[in-house]
Design a protein around this motif. Structure first.
Motif, PDB file in Angstrom:
ATOM      1  N   MET A 118       1.657   1.943   1.459  1.00 42.65           N
ATOM      2  CA  MET A 118       1.753   0.789   2.015  1.00 42.65           C
ATOM      3  C   MET A 118       0.012   1.485   1.231  1.00 42.65           C
ATOM      4  SD  MET A 118       4.014  -0.551   4.606  1.00 42.65           S
ATOM      5  CE  MET A 118       4.144   0.342   4.731  1.00 42.65           C
ATOM      6  N   SER A 119      -0.548   2.833   2.186  1.00 41.63           N
ATOM      7  CA  SER A 119      -2.045   2.624   1.615  1.00 41.63           C
ATOM      8  C   SER A 119      -2.347   2.498   0.466  1.00 41.63           C
ATOM      9  CB  SER A 119      -2.094   4.262   2.523  1.00 41.63           C
ATOM     10  OG  SER A 119      -1.327   5.099   1.782  1.00 41.63           O
ATOM     11  N   THR A 120      -1.130   3.294  -0.384  1.00 43.83           N
ATOM     12  CA  THR A 120      -1.540   3.139  -1.845  1.00 43.83           C
ATOM     13  C   THR A 120      -2.333   1.828  -2.258  1.00 43.83           C
ATOM     14  OG1 THR A 120      -0.333   5.105  -2.932  1.00 43.83           O
ATOM     15  CG2 THR A 120      -1.558   4.001  -4.586  1.00 43.83           C
ATOM     16  N   LEU A 121      -1.500   1.395  -2.277  1.00 43.57           N
ATOM     17  CA  LEU A 121      -1.745  -0.726  -2.198  1.00 43.57           C
ATOM     18  C   LEU A 121      -2.673  -1.239  -1.897  1.00 43.57           C
ATOM     19  CD1 LEU A 121      -0.799  -2.954  -3.573  1.00 43.57           C
ATOM     20  CD2 LEU A 121       1.216  -3.538  -2.160  1.00 43.57           C
ATOM     21  N   ALA A 122      -2.802  -0.520  -0.564  1.00 43.32           N
ATOM     22  CA  ALA A 122      -4.230  -0.940   0.273  1.00 43.32           C
ATOM     23  C   ALA A 122      -5.982  -0.706  -0.275  1.00 43.32           C
ATOM     24  CB  ALA A 122      -4.470  -0.917   1.521  1.00 43.32           C
ATOM     25  N   LEU A 123      -5.414   0.552  -0.463  1.00 45.70           N
ATOM     26  CA  LEU A 123      -6.703   1.042  -1.741  1.00 45.70           C
ATOM     27  C   LEU A 123      -6.735  -0.143  -3.101  1.00 45.70           C
ATOM     28  CD1 LEU A 123      -6.215   5.245  -1.083  1.00 45.70           C
ATOM     29  CD2 LEU A 123      -7.971   3.201  -0.173  1.00 45.70           C
ATOM     30  N   ALA A 124      -6.229  -0.550  -4.035  1.00 44.80           N
ATOM     31  CA  ALA A 124      -5.974  -0.672  -5.284  1.00 44.80           C
ATOM     32  C   ALA A 124      -6.350  -1.753  -4.430  1.00 44.80           C
ATOM     33  CB  ALA A 124      -4.338  -0.690  -5.990  1.00 44.80           C
ATOM     34  N   LEU A 125      -6.043  -3.055  -3.884  1.00 40.89           N
ATOM     35  CA  LEU A 125      -6.766  -3.938  -3.325  1.00 40.89           C
ATOM     36  C   LEU A 125      -7.993  -3.823  -2.864  1.00 40.89           C
ATOM     37  CD1 LEU A 125      -3.429  -5.452  -1.117  1.00 40.89           C
ATOM     38  CD2 LEU A 125      -4.393  -6.147  -3.834  1.00 40.89           C
ATOM     39  N   ALA A 126      -7.903  -3.390  -1.698  1.00 40.00           N
ATOM     40  CA  ALA A 126      -9.692  -2.914  -1.936  1.00 40.00           C
ATOM     41  C   ALA A 126     -10.726  -3.151  -3.184  1.00 40.00           C
ATOM     42  CB  ALA A 126      -9.627  -1.790  -1.281  1.00 40.00           C
ATOM     43  N   ALA A 127     -10.369  -2.237  -3.856  1.00 39.19           N
ATOM     44  CA  ALA A 127     -10.690  -1.294  -5.097  1.00 39.19           C
ATOM     45  C   ALA A 127     -11.238  -3.166  -5.872  1.00 39.19           C
ATOM     46  CB  ALA A 127     -10.343  -0.466  -5.793  1.00 39.19           C
ATOM     47  N   ALA A 128     -10.173  -3.836  -6.207  1.00 44.23           N
ATOM     48  CA  ALA A 128      -9.427  -5.598  -6.836  1.00 44.23           C
ATOM     49  C   ALA A 128      -9.977  -6.087  -5.949  1.00 44.23           C
ATOM     50  CB  ALA A 128      -8.503  -4.868  -7.072  1.00 44.23           C
ATOM     51  N   TRP A 129     -10.444  -6.093  -5.065  1.00 44.07           N
ATOM     52  CA  TRP A 129     -11.110  -7.168  -3.908  1.00 44.07           C
ATOM     53  C   TRP A 129     -12.358  -8.084  -4.771  1.00 44.07           C
ATOM     54  CZ3 TRP A 129      -8.134  -8.853  -0.931  1.00 44.07           C
ATOM     55  CH2 TRP A 129      -7.616  -9.603   0.214  1.00 44.07           C
ATOM     56  N   PRO A 130     -12.067  -9.333  -5.256  1.00 38.13           N
ATOM     57  CA  PRO A 130     -13.774 -10.635  -5.714  1.00 38.13           C
ATOM     58  C   PRO A 130     -14.560  -9.985  -4.432  1.00 38.13           C
ATOM     59  CG  PRO A 130     -11.838 -11.978  -5.415  1.00 38.13           C
ATOM     60  CD  PRO A 130     -10.939 -10.062  -5.013  1.00 38.13           C
ATOM     61  N   ALA A 131     -15.741  -9.754  -5.275  1.00 38.02           N
ATOM     62  CA  ALA A 131     -17.146  -9.336  -4.474  1.00 38.02           C
ATOM     63  C   ALA A 131     -17.083 -10.619  -3.880  1.00 38.02           C
ATOM     64  CB  ALA A 131     -18.463  -9.423  -5.622  1.00 38.02           C
ATOM     65  N   ASP A 132     -17.579 -10.369  -2.290  1.00 41.06           N
ATOM     66  CA  ASP A 132     -18.195 -12.176  -2.269  1.00 41.06           C
ATOM     67  C   ASP A 132     -19.120 -11.359  -0.874  1.00 41.06           C
ATOM     68  OD1 ASP A 132     -16.661 -10.254  -0.290  1.00 41.06           O
ATOM     69  OD2 ASP A 132     -15.344 -11.802   0.975  1.00 41.06           O
ATOM     70  N   GLY A 133     -19.730 -10.150  -1.282  1.00 41.52           N
ATOM     71  CA  GLY A 133     -20.770  -9.671  -0.551  1.00 41.52           C
ATOM     72  C   GLY A 133     -20.236  -8.737   0.154  1.00 41.52           C
ATOM     73  N   ALA A 134     -19.959  -7.859   1.527  1.00 44.77           N
ATOM     74  CA  ALA A 134     -19.508  -6.411   1.791  1.00 44.77           C
ATOM     75  C   ALA A 134     -18.449  -6.012   1.395  1.00 44.77           C
ATOM     76  CB  ALA A 134     -20.052  -6.412   3.923  1.00 44.77           C
ATOM     77  N   ARG A 135     -18.473  -4.771   0.950  1.00 44.41           N
ATOM     78  CA  ARG A 135     -17.021  -4.097   0.317  1.00 44.41           C
ATOM     79  C   ARG A 135     -16.395  -4.277   1.339  1.00 44.41           C
ATOM     80  NH1 ARG A 135     -19.209   1.414  -1.207  1.00 44.41           N
ATOM     81  NH2 ARG A 135     -20.680   0.660  -0.146  1.00 44.41           N
ATOM     82  N   PRO A 136     -14.859  -4.888   0.803  1.00 46.91           N
ATOM     83  CA  PRO A 136     -13.684  -4.011   2.118  1.00 46.91           C
ATOM     84  C   PRO A 136     -13.689  -2.338   2.022  1.00 46.91           C
ATOM     85  CG  PRO A 136     -13.158  -5.008  -0.474  1.00 46.91           C
ATOM     86  CD  PRO A 136     -14.450  -4.968  -0.044  1.00 46.91           C
ATOM     87  N   VAL A 137     -13.455  -3.269   3.250  1.00 47.08           N
ATOM     88  CA  VAL A 137     -12.755  -1.544   4.856  1.00 47.08           C
ATOM     89  C   VAL A 137     -11.807  -1.923   4.376  1.00 47.08           C
ATOM     90  CG1 VAL A 137     -13.341   0.114   6.692  1.00 47.08           C
ATOM     91  CG2 VAL A 137     -15.038  -1.835   5.472  1.00 47.08           C
TER      92      VAL A 137
END
Length: 258
Positions: A1-20
């Protein structure tokens, strides 16, 4: 699950602050060991701040970066320390909102939802994503989910090999058709995000895991599928080709994890 969370964070559309990515697993975390980070500056500090109404440290002060610039809040490795931290944050969920000038997306990795505090955080989330394997027995556990979880109308992500179509999975589990998502596993990509190697940017762009993460991130963020994602091409590729713990790529980009 942590691997998928990292992949989602990296792929998250730019909306201001970077995801955490906040590793809020009551059973203990993996990211500190995976990337050689200190687990004393993550969830432990965030929980201490929650107890003192933010006097100790807010979310921004508890983040560290993994190669590629992804921001993470790591959990203690041991359950004896991690579980009380998750309980404290569940009692004060406002601590996850960050500072007013850097509000953005927080991706909570809750692990298994067995602990009461984990369930409380899951119920407080704006969106809930269940992650499972595609085997019949794994899907049966989702089918037998408790009433509160069914009422939350979560999205379902099936990682790895699955003999069923997304629509068939959704129908069998009494979900809406658009709530079920198949994410193919990619051992090479998974190894790179797992800190066990690295790949060329070209291989990352072709990775089924990377492409599926981009589609899922846009769906969860409410961004049209055809629009520019903004994060995947640069950030995910940097994670894959950055200085992770593992053998370096050769000039042809064929070394490292395969």
């Amino acid at each position: 699950m942590s691997t998928l969370a990292l992949a989602l964070a990296a792929a998250w559309p730019a909306d201001g602050a970077r995801p955490v990515v906040v590793e809020a697993d009551a059973a203990g975390g993996d990211l500190a060991v995976r990337f050689g980070l200190s687990d004393m500056a993550g969830l432990l500090t965030l929980a201490a701040g929650a107890r003192q109404d933010g006097a100790e440290a807010g979310l921004d002060g508890c983040t560290q970066e993994v190669p590629g610039g992804l921001r993470v809040v790591v959990a203690p490795t041991g359950m004896d320390q991690a579980a009380p931290c998750v309980a404290e944050i569940a009692a004060h969920p406002a601590v996850l909102r960050g500072e007013s000038d850097s509000e953005g997306t927080v991706l909570l990795d809750l692990g298994h939802l067995g602990a009461a505090a984990s369930r409380e955080l899951a119920q407080a989330a704006d969106q809930l994503v269940l992650v499972t394997r595609g085997s019949k027995d794994a899907l049966a556990h989702v089918a037998a989910r408790p009433e509160w979880l069914a009422a939350a109308e979560p999205e379902l992500v099936v990682v790895g090999e699955c003999r069923y179509a997304e629509a068939d999975v959704a129908k069998a589990l009494e979900m809406e058709a658009g709530q079920s998502h198949l994410v193919p596993w990619d051992a090479r990509a998974g190894a790179a995000l797992g800190g066990a190697g690295r790949l060329s940017e070209r291989r990352w762009r072709r990775s089924p895991l990377a492409r599926a993460a981009a589609r899922l991130a846009r769906h969860l963020a409410g961004v049209e599928t055809g629009s520019r994602g903004g994060g995947l091409a640069e950030e995910l590729a940097q994670v894959a080709t950055g200085a992770l713990h593992g053998p370096a790529l050769d000039p042809a980009g064929e070394g490292g994890a395969r």
